[in-house]
Each structure stands twice: as structure tokens, then as C-alpha cells.
Design a protein around this motif. Structure first.
Motif, PDB file in Angstrom:
ATOM      1  N   THR A   1      -3.412  -4.273  53.369  1.00  0.00           N
ATOM      2  CA  THR A   1      -4.214  -4.282  52.153  1.00  0.00           C
ATOM      3  C   THR A   1      -5.416  -3.357  52.270  1.00  0.00           C
ATOM      4  OG1 THR A   1      -3.544  -6.557  51.709  1.00  0.00           O
ATOM      5  CG2 THR A   1      -5.463  -5.750  50.532  1.00  0.00           C
ATOM      6  N   SER A   2      -6.083  -3.387  53.430  1.00  0.00           N
ATOM      7  CA  SER A   2      -7.244  -2.519  53.631  1.00  0.00           C
ATOM      8  C   SER A   2      -6.834  -1.051  53.590  1.00  0.00           C
ATOM      9  CB  SER A   2      -7.902  -2.857  54.972  1.00  0.00           C
ATOM     10  OG  SER A   2      -9.084  -2.124  55.148  1.00  0.00           O
TER      11      SER A   2
ATOM     12  N   VAL B   1     -14.476 -22.479  53.898  1.00  0.00           N
ATOM     13  CA  VAL B   1     -15.350 -22.765  52.758  1.00  0.00           C
ATOM     14  C   VAL B   1     -16.648 -21.983  52.881  1.00  0.00           C
ATOM     15  CG1 VAL B   1     -16.658 -24.570  51.553  1.00  0.00           C
ATOM     16  CG2 VAL B   1     -14.343 -25.049  52.392  1.00  0.00           C
ATOM     17  N   ALA B   2     -17.163 -21.866  54.110  1.00  0.00           N
ATOM     18  CA  ALA B   2     -18.441 -21.189  54.342  1.00  0.00           C
ATOM     19  C   ALA B   2     -18.368 -19.690  54.088  1.00  0.00           C
ATOM     20  CB  ALA B   2     -18.922 -21.441  55.769  1.00  0.00           C
ATOM     21  N   MET B   3     -17.161 -19.112  54.025  1.00  0.00           N
ATOM     22  CA  MET B   3     -17.058 -17.680  53.739  1.00  0.00           C
ATOM     23  C   MET B   3     -17.607 -17.331  52.358  1.00  0.00           C
ATOM     24  SD  MET B   3     -13.633 -15.954  55.341  1.00  0.00           S
ATOM     25  CE  MET B   3     -12.450 -17.255  55.071  1.00  0.00           C
ATOM     26  N   GLY B   4     -17.718 -18.324  51.490  1.00  0.00           N
ATOM     27  CA  GLY B   4     -18.252 -18.072  50.163  1.00  0.00           C
ATOM     28  C   GLY B   4     -19.756 -17.949  50.125  1.00  0.00           C
ATOM     29  N   ILE B   5     -20.443 -18.168  51.256  1.00  0.00           N
ATOM     30  CA  ILE B   5     -21.907 -18.169  51.271  1.00  0.00           C
ATOM     31  C   ILE B   5     -22.513 -16.790  51.509  1.00  0.00           C
ATOM     32  CG2 ILE B   5     -23.950 -19.131  52.416  1.00  0.00           C
ATOM     33  CD1 ILE B   5     -22.278 -21.641  53.012  1.00  0.00           C
ATOM     34  N   PRO B   6     -22.103 -16.032  52.553  1.00  0.00           N
ATOM     35  CA  PRO B   6     -22.797 -14.768  52.861  1.00  0.00           C
ATOM     36  C   PRO B   6     -22.561 -13.695  51.794  1.00  0.00           C
ATOM     37  CG  PRO B   6     -21.445 -15.519  54.720  1.00  0.00           C
ATOM     38  CD  PRO B   6     -21.034 -16.314  53.522  1.00  0.00           C
ATOM     39  N   THR B   7     -23.548 -12.853  51.619  1.00  0.00           N
ATOM     40  CA  THR B   7     -23.403 -11.682  50.755  1.00  0.00           C
ATOM     41  C   THR B   7     -23.523 -10.383  51.562  1.00  0.00           C
ATOM     42  OG1 THR B   7     -25.770 -11.761  50.250  1.00  0.00           O
ATOM     43  CG2 THR B   7     -24.279 -12.864  48.712  1.00  0.00           C
ATOM     44  N   ALA B   8     -24.091 -10.461  52.771  1.00  0.00           N
ATOM     45  CA  ALA B   8     -24.187  -9.301  53.653  1.00  0.00           C
ATOM     46  C   ALA B   8     -22.845  -9.107  54.366  1.00  0.00           C
ATOM     47  CB  ALA B   8     -25.304  -9.488  54.668  1.00  0.00           C
ATOM     48  N   PRO B   9     -22.360  -7.877  54.490  1.00  0.00           N
ATOM     49  CA  PRO B   9     -21.049  -7.626  55.104  1.00  0.00           C
ATOM     50  C   PRO B   9     -20.920  -8.178  56.522  1.00  0.00           C
ATOM     51  CG  PRO B   9     -21.848  -5.646  54.015  1.00  0.00           C
ATOM     52  CD  PRO B   9     -22.971  -6.624  53.990  1.00  0.00           C
ATOM     53  N   MET B  10     -21.917  -7.969  57.379  1.00  0.00           N
ATOM     54  CA  MET B  10     -21.821  -8.401  58.770  1.00  0.00           C
ATOM     55  C   MET B  10     -21.793  -9.919  58.874  1.00  0.00           C
ATOM     56  SD  MET B  10     -21.358  -7.519  61.812  1.00  0.00           S
ATOM     57  CE  MET B  10     -21.603  -5.745  61.621  1.00  0.00           C
TER      58      MET B  10
ATOM     59  N   GLY C   1     -18.049   0.512  50.439  1.00  0.00           N
ATOM     60  CA  GLY C   1     -17.650   1.762  51.087  1.00  0.00           C
ATOM     61  C   GLY C   1     -16.346   1.547  51.827  1.00  0.00           C
ATOM     62  N   PRO C   2     -15.842   2.562  52.562  1.00  0.00           N
ATOM     63  CA  PRO C   2     -14.607   2.393  53.345  1.00  0.00           C
ATOM     64  C   PRO C   2     -14.709   1.200  54.278  1.00  0.00           C
ATOM     65  CG  PRO C   2     -15.269   4.694  53.283  1.00  0.00           C
ATOM     66  CD  PRO C   2     -16.395   3.909  52.676  1.00  0.00           C
ATOM     67  N   ALA C   3     -13.673   0.355  54.258  1.00  0.00           N
ATOM     68  CA  ALA C   3     -13.752  -0.907  54.993  1.00  0.00           C
ATOM     69  C   ALA C   3     -12.741  -1.025  56.120  1.00  0.00           C
ATOM     70  CB  ALA C   3     -13.549  -2.081  54.016  1.00  0.00           C
ATOM     71  N   LEU C   4     -11.815  -0.061  56.236  1.00  0.00           N
ATOM     72  CA  LEU C   4     -10.725  -0.194  57.208  1.00  0.00           C
ATOM     73  C   LEU C   4     -11.239  -0.312  58.634  1.00  0.00           C
ATOM     74  CD1 LEU C   4      -7.683  -0.213  57.827  1.00  0.00           C
ATOM     75  CD2 LEU C   4      -7.755   2.286  57.881  1.00  0.00           C
ATOM     76  N   VAL C   5     -12.212   0.500  59.008  1.00  0.00           N
ATOM     77  CA  VAL C   5     -12.702   0.500  60.381  1.00  0.00           C
ATOM     78  C   VAL C   5     -13.396  -0.816  60.706  1.00  0.00           C
ATOM     79  CG1 VAL C   5     -14.315   1.580  61.992  1.00  0.00           C
ATOM     80  CG2 VAL C   5     -12.876   3.003  60.515  1.00  0.00           C
ATOM     81  N   ALA C   6     -14.333  -1.257  59.850  1.00  0.00           N
ATOM     82  CA  ALA C   6     -15.060  -2.501  60.101  1.00  0.00           C
ATOM     83  C   ALA C   6     -14.116  -3.690  60.135  1.00  0.00           C
ATOM     84  CB  ALA C   6     -16.124  -2.708  59.015  1.00  0.00           C
ATOM     85  N   TRP C   7     -13.150  -3.708  59.215  1.00  0.00           N
ATOM     86  CA  TRP C   7     -12.196  -4.819  59.170  1.00  0.00           C
ATOM     87  C   TRP C   7     -11.317  -4.815  60.423  1.00  0.00           C
ATOM     88  CZ3 TRP C   7     -12.301  -8.994  56.303  1.00  0.00           C
ATOM     89  CH2 TRP C   7     -11.180  -9.828  56.263  1.00  0.00           C
ATOM     90  N   SER C   8     -10.907  -3.640  60.882  1.00  0.00           N
ATOM     91  CA  SER C   8     -10.084  -3.531  62.082  1.00  0.00           C
ATOM     92  C   SER C   8     -10.828  -4.058  63.307  1.00  0.00           C
ATOM     93  CB  SER C   8      -9.673  -2.075  62.314  1.00  0.00           C
ATOM     94  OG  SER C   8      -8.875  -1.595  61.258  1.00  0.00           O
ATOM     95  N   TYR C   9     -12.108  -3.708  63.424  1.00  0.00           N
ATOM     96  CA  TYR C   9     -12.872  -4.179  64.569  1.00  0.00           C
ATOM     97  C   TYR C   9     -13.093  -5.693  64.508  1.00  0.00           C
ATOM     98  CZ  TYR C   9     -13.907   0.530  66.275  1.00  0.00           C
ATOM     99  OH  TYR C   9     -13.793   1.800  66.807  1.00  0.00           O
ATOM    100  N   ALA C  10     -13.276  -6.256  63.316  1.00  0.00           N
ATOM    101  CA  ALA C  10     -13.430  -7.705  63.176  1.00  0.00           C
ATOM    102  C   ALA C  10     -12.162  -8.418  63.622  1.00  0.00           C
ATOM    103  CB  ALA C  10     -13.765  -8.068  61.729  1.00  0.00           C
TER     104      ALA C  10
ATOM    105  N   PHE D   1     -14.123  -8.236  50.853  1.00  0.00           N
ATOM    106  CA  PHE D   1     -15.038  -7.655  51.843  1.00  0.00           C
ATOM    107  C   PHE D   1     -15.392  -6.217  51.495  1.00  0.00           C
ATOM    108  CE2 PHE D   1     -15.455  -5.049  55.715  1.00  0.00           C
ATOM    109  CZ  PHE D   1     -16.691  -5.518  56.136  1.00  0.00           C
ATOM    110  N   LYS D   2     -14.422  -5.453  50.992  1.00  0.00           N
ATOM    111  CA  LYS D   2     -14.693  -4.066  50.605  1.00  0.00           C
ATOM    112  C   LYS D   2     -15.758  -4.019  49.517  1.00  0.00           C
ATOM    113  CE  LYS D   2     -12.454   0.189  48.988  1.00  0.00           C
ATOM    114  NZ  LYS D   2     -13.079   1.041  50.004  1.00  0.00           N
ATOM    115  N   SER D   3     -15.736  -5.007  48.601  1.00  0.00           N
ATOM    116  CA  SER D   3     -16.755  -5.042  47.553  1.00  0.00           C
ATOM    117  C   SER D   3     -18.135  -5.352  48.134  1.00  0.00           C
ATOM    118  CB  SER D   3     -16.391  -6.075  46.481  1.00  0.00           C
ATOM    119  OG  SER D   3     -16.521  -7.400  46.968  1.00  0.00           O
ATOM    120  N   LEU D   4     -18.169  -6.155  49.210  1.00  0.00           N
ATOM    121  CA  LEU D   4     -19.445  -6.442  49.864  1.00  0.00           C
ATOM    122  C   LEU D   4     -19.929  -5.241  50.670  1.00  0.00           C
ATOM    123  CD1 LEU D   4     -18.844 -10.077  51.234  1.00  0.00           C
ATOM    124  CD2 LEU D   4     -20.082  -9.429  49.166  1.00  0.00           C
ATOM    125  N   ALA D   5     -18.976  -4.543  51.316  1.00  0.00           N
ATOM    126  CA  ALA D   5     -19.336  -3.417  52.173  1.00  0.00           C
ATOM    127  C   ALA D   5     -19.738  -2.195  51.370  1.00  0.00           C
ATOM    128  CB  ALA D   5     -18.165  -3.075  53.091  1.00  0.00           C
TER     129      ALA D   5
END
Length: 412
Positions: A249-250, A91-100, A41-50, A35-39
Motif C-alpha cells: 500500500t505504501s 485504540v491508542a493509535m487514534g490519539i497521536p497527531t505527530a508522525p513519530m 510527504g513520502p512515507a515508504l522509508v519511514a514506514w519500512s523502518y518502523a 500515516f502518509k497524511s500525518l507525515a
């Protein structure tokens, strides 16, 4: 009784932990890095909210679903529905390329995974007896840790080596497919061999009855002094446990530690946790579940302080991963078995639904505190440090949990 070999029903129950732990391990290690590679940038905040959103959804669903699942023949149906939906989402997690978009699919997968585990936890009272719960619950976590490494190592090899010149995205798509297939395959023994022996009779209008019964169940839990103190203590200390699992990890990635080092260190956690969880279960039977839970809370307090003030290098992350392995499986397994021994067996899912509320709302609080403190202070270390107070409160309340004998448990 501790140390006796598992029978077929107990083994089948344990095997589900082997299946779902593959996704748990992937979600706590490789997926945040991806996810960090998709985002970008810093990913801790977005990942925490998810993670906060996923926990909130589960906490809102489980009281009603848990009450419905207590009806005759319903537990395994709910498990099957969650696993199939969750596997498709994985399986579907492999489809999106946009972070959101990726986070939305991840939340669906996470909700299904964790919801299935509530029904699975409640099946513990059907799979074994009270005097075996500490042992069997610990075996579930232990074999889940070591068994999950098989698909994980395969996925890790694909992601790191990328054979035939495949892209990172393709490697992750294969990893998601392998993990989903593993999860489904190890669900089969549970569905075939574990029978729901404790249940309520089926009723008309199960949803409305379940909603009306939520308040009554909450009052019963609160009226039982032992249960009341225990769930409050659990609410606080399990918050820190879940937060560390979800964000380690984040957090390490934001500190600049190499992703490969992070993943390999967490793999070591699995192997350390295997014998530790089994030992914890046997020590719980010998020295008492409450004492071993208190020891686990102290261990996690040290882990949190170390992460906040000393974690800077890959070597220090490895040390932290080993320490987590010593306590993680034990504290989760004994928390589950202690609640299973305290709750009435024919209302196990209903009670475990509330048990999960305390765990999931705690997870909401923990990840939210870390995200908020990190945003306000600009320091991930201070965000992690804020979790310590929850372990302190959890220890203080757990210390006051009254001891209860077998006769009192049966009366309750």
C-alpha cells in the motif's frame, strides 16, 4: 482426511485468525495511508523502518517467551496478555497527531499482534493432528481473510463516507476501536475451547531456564537436516512475502495511485485468498506440502517482478492484488503446517519461537533492503526488485529439503 468438517476445537482455533486478521488487514491498507497524511510527504522509508523495528523486537523476544510458553498452561496466558495489550495500543493509535508518536504506538500494537500469532501458531499442534494440519492451517488463513472483511468494510465506510461530518481523525479513531473489539471478541473461543495438550512440566526460574535452553534448541534444529534446510529456505522466501504484504500500500501510494483504489483492491485480495487458501491446503495434502510451497515461491517471484517493472496504474495494482490473493494464504498456511509437523509437539512454542525468528529477521532484512535501495537509487521500483533474489535463494534451498516419512518425523 482432507475435506472433513472442523470439530469444535479446530473451529475455535480458526476463529482467532478471523479476529487478528482484521488488524492485519487494516495495518496493510488503511493505516499506511493514514500515516502518509500525518507525515505529509513520502512515507515508504519511514514506514519500512518502523516495520523493521517491530520485527526486530519480536525476533529478540520470542525465543525466551516461546520457551516459557511451552510450560503447562502457559500458551493461552501469553495469548491473552498479548491480545489485551495489543488491543489497548490499537485504540491508542487514534490519539497521536505527530508522525513519530504515531509510529511508536503502531510498533507496540504490531509487536503484540505478531507475538500473539506465534503462540497461536504453536497451539495448532494442540488443536489438531498431523494429518489434518495442512487442512486446518489453511482454513485458518482462509476464514481469517474473509472474516476480517466484515469489520474492515465497516471501518472503510466510516473513513470514506465520514457520516455526520466527522473528521478523518475521528473516523480513524472509530476504526481502531472497532478493530480492537473484533480482535478481542474472536479470541474468546480460542481461550475457552483449545486446551494445551502438549507441554513441558512447570519449572522454577522459568526465565533463566528458557535462556539456557535457547542454545540447545538451536542445536537440535540445526542437527535435523530436514529442519535445517527448511528453516533456511523459509527465512528467504517468507522475507519477500512479508515485505510485499507490509509495503504494497505504501509503495502504491508513493506511485500516486488513489488511496481508495488501493484499499478496494486489497479488499478483493481477501476474497480471492479465501477459496485459494482452502484449495492450497487440500492440494498440499494431495500433492505434498513441499511441492505446493515451491509453486507459491514461483508465484511470488512473478508478483515481485510485475510490481517492480509494470506496476504504474490502479488497474495494474488490482491485477497484482488478485495474484497475491492466489498465493498469499496458501504459502503462509503450508509453511506453518509443515513446521508444525516437523517440530516435537511438547516443545512447539519453543520451536515456533525460532520459526518466528527466521520469519521476523527475514522481514527485517526485506523492509530494510527496500528502504535502503530506495534511498540510494531514488527509485521504489529498484527497491522492490531487490526482493527477487530472496525468492530465488528460497526456492533453491527448498528444492533441497529432504522428504521425510512419518516414521522419521516421529523419530525426530
Amino acid at each position: 482426511m482432507a475435506g472433513r468438517r472442523l470439530d469444535r476445537t479446530e473451529r475455535s482455533w480458526v476463529l482467532y485468525d478471523v479476529g487478528n486478521s482484521a488488524l492485519v488487514l487494516l495495518a496493510s491498507s488503511v493505516i499506511p495511508i493514514y500515516f502518509k497524511s500525518l507525515a505529509d510527504g513520502p512515507a515508504l522509508v519511514a514506514w519500512s523502518y518502523a516495520e523493521t523495528v517491530a520485527s526486530l523486537i519480536i525476533a529478540l523476544l520470542m525465543p525466551v517467551l516461546g520457551s516459557m510458553a511451552d510450560m503447562q498452561g502457559m500458551k493461552k496466558r501469553f495469548v491473552l496478555g498479548c491480545v489485551l495489550t495489543g488491543a489497548v495500543a490499537t485504540v491508542a493509535m487514534g490519539i497521536p497527531t505527530a508522525p513519530m508518536a504515531f509510529l511508536v504506538v503502531y510498533v507496540v500494537s504490531s509487536v503484540m499482534l505478531n507475538t500473539s500469532m506465534v503462540f497461536y501458531d504453536a497451539l495448532l499442534v494442540d488443536a489438531t493432528t498431523d494429518d489434518r494440519m495442512d487442512e486446518v492451517s489453511s482454513q485458518g488463513y482462509a476464514w481469517g481473510y474473509v472474516g476480517s472483511t466484515i469489520p474492515f468494510v465497516a471501518c472503510l465506510a466510516i473513513v470514506l463516507v465520514r457520516p455526520f461530518g466527522i473528521s478523518m481523525r475521528t473516523a480513524m479513531q472509530i476504526s481502531f476501536l472497532v478493530t480492537a473489539a473484533w480482535w478481542v471478541a474472536f479470541t474468546v473461543p480460542l481461550l475457552r475451547n483449545v486446551r494445551q495438550t502438549h507441554y513441558k512440566p512447570r519449572q522454577d526460574h522459568p526465565v533463566s531456564r528458557a535462556i539456557r535452553g535457547i542454545g540447545a534448541t538451536a542445536r537440535k534444529i540445526w542437527a535435523d537436516r530436514t529442519m535445517r534446510y527448511y528453516v533456511v529456505a523459509y527465512f528467504f522466501y517468507i522475507d519477500g512475502v512479508h515485505t510485499i504484504i507490509k509495503l504494497s500500500t505504501s509503495y502504491g501510494s508513493d506511485l500516486g495511485i488513489d488511496g481508495t483504489q488501493l484499499v478496494l483492491a486489497l479488499l478483493v485480495t481477501q476474497f480471492v485468498a479465501f477459496p485459494s487458501a482452502i484449495a492450497y491446503g487440500r492440494m498440499g495434502s494431495r500433492f505434498g506440502t513441499k511441492r505446493m510451497l515451491l509453486a507459491g515461491i514461483v508465484g511470488y517471484t512473478f508478483i515481485t517482478l510485475f510490481a517492480a517493472f509494470f506496476l504504474r496504474t490502479a488497474a495494474e495494482f488490482w491485477f497484482l492484488a488478485i495474484m497475491v490473493g492466489l498465493f498469499q494464504g496458501g504459502i503462509q498456511a503450508l509453511s506453518r503446517s509443515m513446521f508444525g509437523k516437523l517440530c516435537p509437539k511438547d516443545h512447539a512454542n519453543e520451536y515456533f519461537g525460532f520459526f518466528d525468528i527466521f520469519g521476523k529477521y527475514a522481514a527485517i532484512m526485506g523492509t530494510f533492503i527496500v528502504a535502503t535501495m530506495t534511498q540510494l537509487t531514488g527509485s521504489g521500483s529498484l527497491g522492490v526488485f531487490s526482493v527477487v533474489i530472496l525468492f530465488v535463494v528460497g526456492f533453491a534451498v527448498m528444492w533441497r529439503v529432504p522428504e521425510r516419512g512419518r516414521a522419521e518425523e516421529e523419530a525426530a
